[in-house]
Design a protein around this motif. Structure first.
Motif, short mmCIF file in Angstrom:
data_model
loop_
_atom_site.label_atom_id
_atom_site.label_comp_id
_atom_site.label_asym_id
_atom_site.label_seq_id
_atom_site.Cartn_x
_atom_site.Cartn_y
_atom_site.Cartn_z
N PRO A 209 -1.86 2.42 13.35
CA PRO A 209 -2.17 3.26 12.22
C PRO A 209 -3.70 3.97 12.31
N GLY A 210 -3.77 5.19 11.98
CA GLY A 210 -5.09 5.84 12.33
C GLY A 210 -5.72 5.87 10.88
N PRO A 211 -7.05 6.27 10.81
CA PRO A 211 -7.75 6.31 9.70
C PRO A 211 -7.10 7.03 8.51
N GLY A 212 -6.48 8.21 9.01
CA GLY A 212 -5.87 9.22 8.20
C GLY A 212 -4.72 8.99 7.42
N GLU A 213 -3.86 7.64 7.81
CA GLU A 213 -2.88 7.14 7.33
C GLU A 213 -2.87 6.27 6.19
N TYR A 214 -4.12 5.50 5.91
CA TYR A 214 -4.37 4.56 5.14
C TYR A 214 -4.01 5.28 3.54
N LYS A 215 -4.40 6.53 3.35
CA LYS A 215 -4.38 6.84 2.00
C LYS A 215 -2.83 7.30 1.63
N VAL A 216 -2.21 7.69 2.43
CA VAL A 216 -0.85 7.69 2.52
C VAL A 216 0.03 6.87 2.04
N GLU A 217 -0.27 5.69 2.94
CA GLU A 217 0.55 4.43 2.96
C GLU A 217 0.22 3.78 1.60
N PHE A 218 -1.26 3.99 0.97
CA PHE A 218 -1.37 3.62 -0.32
C PHE A 218 -0.53 4.12 -1.46
N GLU A 219 -0.54 5.44 -1.23
CA GLU A 219 0.05 6.10 -2.47
C GLU A 219 1.63 5.69 -2.07
N ARG A 220 2.37 5.65 -0.95
CA ARG A 220 3.76 5.01 -1.05
C ARG A 220 3.74 3.72 -1.84
N LEU A 221 2.72 2.52 -1.57
CA LEU A 221 2.94 1.62 -2.17
C LEU A 221 2.65 1.76 -3.77
N GLN A 222 1.91 2.49 -4.01
CA GLN A 222 1.69 2.79 -5.66
C GLN A 222 2.89 2.91 -6.25
N LYS A 223 3.60 4.19 -5.59
CA LYS A 223 4.78 4.72 -6.15
C LYS A 223 5.86 3.60 -6.23
N MET A 224 6.08 2.58 -5.17
CA MET A 224 7.04 1.67 -5.23
C MET A 224 6.97 0.69 -6.14
N VAL A 225 5.50 0.39 -6.33
CA VAL A 225 4.93 -0.92 -7.18
C VAL A 225 5.38 -0.38 -8.52
N ALA A 226 5.08 1.12 -8.91
CA ALA A 226 5.22 1.34 -10.21
C ALA A 226 6.84 1.39 -10.87
#
Ligand SMILES: NC(=O)c1ccc[n+]([C@@H]2O[C@H](COP(=O)([O-])OP(=O)(O)OC[C@H]3O[C@@H](n4cnc5c(N)ncnc54)[C@H](O)[C@@H]3O)[C@@H](O)[C@H]2O)c1
Length: 374
Positions: free
Chosen positions: A17-34
Motif C-alpha cells: 500500500p502507498g502512503p495515500g491508502e492509509y487514510k482510506v484503510e483507517f476510515e474503513r476500519l472505523q466504520k466496521m468497528v462502529a
C-alpha cells in the motif's frame, strides 16, 4: 517510481500500500468497528500474524460468549506492510490462513471466522490500535547467537517487540489491555515494556498506567496446533491488580479454561520466568540424554529400550528420547533469553548459570551428530 510487491509463498504478487491508502484503510476500519461495537463486540487487535498470532487471532474470533452463544469479539490481525510479510494481510482477508499447518482445524477455522462469522479481518495500519479494547502482542523476540555452541556470546534482539510497544503506546486508548504473549527475557514486561509505554502515555497526557499483562504461548505446531492454544493450560499475570483481572477475564472468555484452568501469577516476571524454565528444563533433559545416546551407540545398547524400562518407574515416567533436532524455534533460544536477562535487564554481575547454557550449547550440535549417523 516502481511499485513494490510482497509475494506470497504461492507466488501471488500483492502491491504494497502507498502512503495515500492509509487514510482510506483507517476510515474503513472505523466504520466496521462502529458497527461491531453496536453489536456489543469487544475489539481485539492481534499484532504479528505469524505462526502464533494468526492462529491465536482465529481462536479469539471463533470464541463465543459462554452464556449467549454469540460472538463477542471482533478481531483485527495487524502486520507491517513489509515486502516480506505484507502478503499475509490480503490472504487473511480472503479467509486463507497465512500459516501452513498440519492441523486440519486451522484452514476451516480461519475461513469460517472471515467469511461466515465475519469476526476476523486483517490490516496493515498501526492506526487500528486507536480502536482496540485489547491488544495481543505476538511479534517475535529473538536471541542472536554469534557462534555455534556458545550461547553466552549472544544477545537478545527485542527490536520488533520494542517497536511494537512504541506504536501501541502512541495510539491505544488509555484503558486498553495490552497482553504480551511473546516469549521474552524475564523482566521485560516490568522493566522494558512498562517504562516505554508509561513515558509515551505521559507525553500523551495520560496519567494512568498502561494495563500490561503477560501470558506465554505453549503452542505446539503439528496436528493439535489449535488445541495447543485453545484447549491447554495457560499461565498469566498483570502489571497491577486491574491488568491481572482484565487478562484473567479475557483469557477465560476466549480459551477453554473450564477444562484447562488458568494459573494466575502475581507478577509478570513470574510468568516470563515460568516460560523460560519450562523450555530450559526440556533443553537440559535433551542435552543430558545426548551423552547417554552416545554411550549407548558406542556400546550397542538400545537406548529406547533402556528409556522404556526406566519409564515404568512413576517418578521417571515422562523421560524423553533425544531426537534429531532440538526444539524448533524456541528451545535453542529461550534459555539464552534467561541467562542474558540476569545480566542485562536484572543487572547482576555474577555468573550463576552453568547447566542451562551448557545444555543449549550441547543441543546446538545434536543435529550434526545425527547427520553423521545417517
Ligand atoms: N512458533 C512456536 O512454536 C512458538 C511456541 C511457543 C511460543 N512462541 C513464541 O511466540 C512468539 C511469536 O513466534 P512466531 O513463531 O509466531 O513468530 P513469527 O516470526 O512467525 O511471527 C511474528 C510476526 O510478527 C510480525 N511483526 C514483527 N514486528 C512487528 C510489528 N512491529 N508490528 C506488527 N507485526 C510485527 C512479523 O512480521 C511476523 O509475522 C515468539 O516469542 C515465540 O518464541 C512460538
Amino acid at each position: 517510481m516502481s511499485e513494490k510487491f510482497s509475494i506470497s509463498p504461492g507466488g501471488e504478487e500483492f502491491p504494497i500500500p502507498g502512503p495515500g491508502e492509509y487514510k482510506v484503510e483507517f476510515e474503513r476500519l472505523q466504520k466496521m468497528v462502529a458497527k461491531e461495537r453496536e453489536k456489543g463486540r469487544e475489539i481485539v487487535v492481534v499484532m504479528g500474524v505469524g505462526f502464533v498470532g494468526a492462529v491465536m487471532a482465529a481462536i479469539v474470533a471463533d470464541s463465543v460468549d459462554k452464556v449467549t452463544g454469540q460472538s463477542s469479539k471482533f478481531v483485527i490481525g495487524m502486520q507491517r506492510p513489509s515486502i516480506r510479510s505484507y502478503w499475509k494481510i490480503p490472504l487473511l482477508n480472503r479467509g486463507v490462513s497465512p500459516v501452513k499447518a498440519e492441523d486440519p482445524e486451522v484452514d476451516p477455522m480461519i475461513a469460517r471466522c472471515v467469511k461466515e462469522k465475519k469476526t476476523l479481518i486483517a490490516t496493515y495500519t498501526y492506526d487500528v490500535l486507536k480502536l482496540a479494547d485489547v491488544v495481543v502482542v505476538d511479534v517475535q523476540c529473538d536471541y542472536i547467537k554469534n557462534e555455534l555452541s556458545n550461547v553466552r556470546n549472544g544477545q537478545t534482539d527485542m527490536a520488533a517487540l520494542e517497536a511494537s510497544l512504541h506504536e501501541i503506546a502512541k495510539r491505544i486508548p488509555a484503558e486498553a489491555l495490552v497482553l504480551i504473549e511473546t516469549t521474552v527475557a524475564p523482566g521485560t514486561t516490568e522493566q522494558v515494556a512498562y517504562p516505554i509505554m508509561k513515558k509515551i502515555f505521559r507525553k500523551r497526557g495520560i496519567e494512568t498506567d498502561p494495563l500490561l499483562a503477560h501470558s506465554y504461548e505453549r503452542v505446539m505446531p503439528g496436528r493439535n496446533y489449535v488445541a495447543s492454544i485453545r484447549d491447554f493450560w495457560r499461565v498469566c499475570s498483570g502489571i497491577n491488580e486491574t491488568a491481572r483481572q482484565r487478562v484473567e477475564k479475557f483469557l477465560k472468555e476466549v480459551l477453554n479454561t473450564e477444562d484447562y484452568p488458568l494459573t494466575v501469577m502475581d507478577r509478570p516476571i513470574e510468568s516470563e520466568t515460568a516460560k523460560i524454565i519450562e523450555n530450559s528444563y526440556r533443553a537440559t533433559i535433551l542435552a543430558f540424554l545426548d551423552e547417554w545416546s552416545l554411550f549407548a551407540e558406542r556400546n550397542g545398547v538400545d537406548l529406547i529400550k533402556v528409556i522404556n524400562a526406566i519409564r515404568v518407574r512413576p517418578t521417571h515416567s515422562n523421560m524423553i528420547f533425544p531426537g534429531p533436532g532440538i526444539g524448533g524455534y524456541c528451545l535453542p533460544k529461550d534459555g539464552g533469553l534467561g541467562v542474558w536477562s540476569y545480566k542485562h535487564i536484572l543487572g547482576f554481575e555474577d555468573d550463576i548459570f552453568k547447566i542451562t547454557p551448557m545444555s543449549i550449547d550441547i543441543n546446538d550440535t545434536r543435529g550434526l551428530h545425527v547427520g553423521q549417523l545417517t
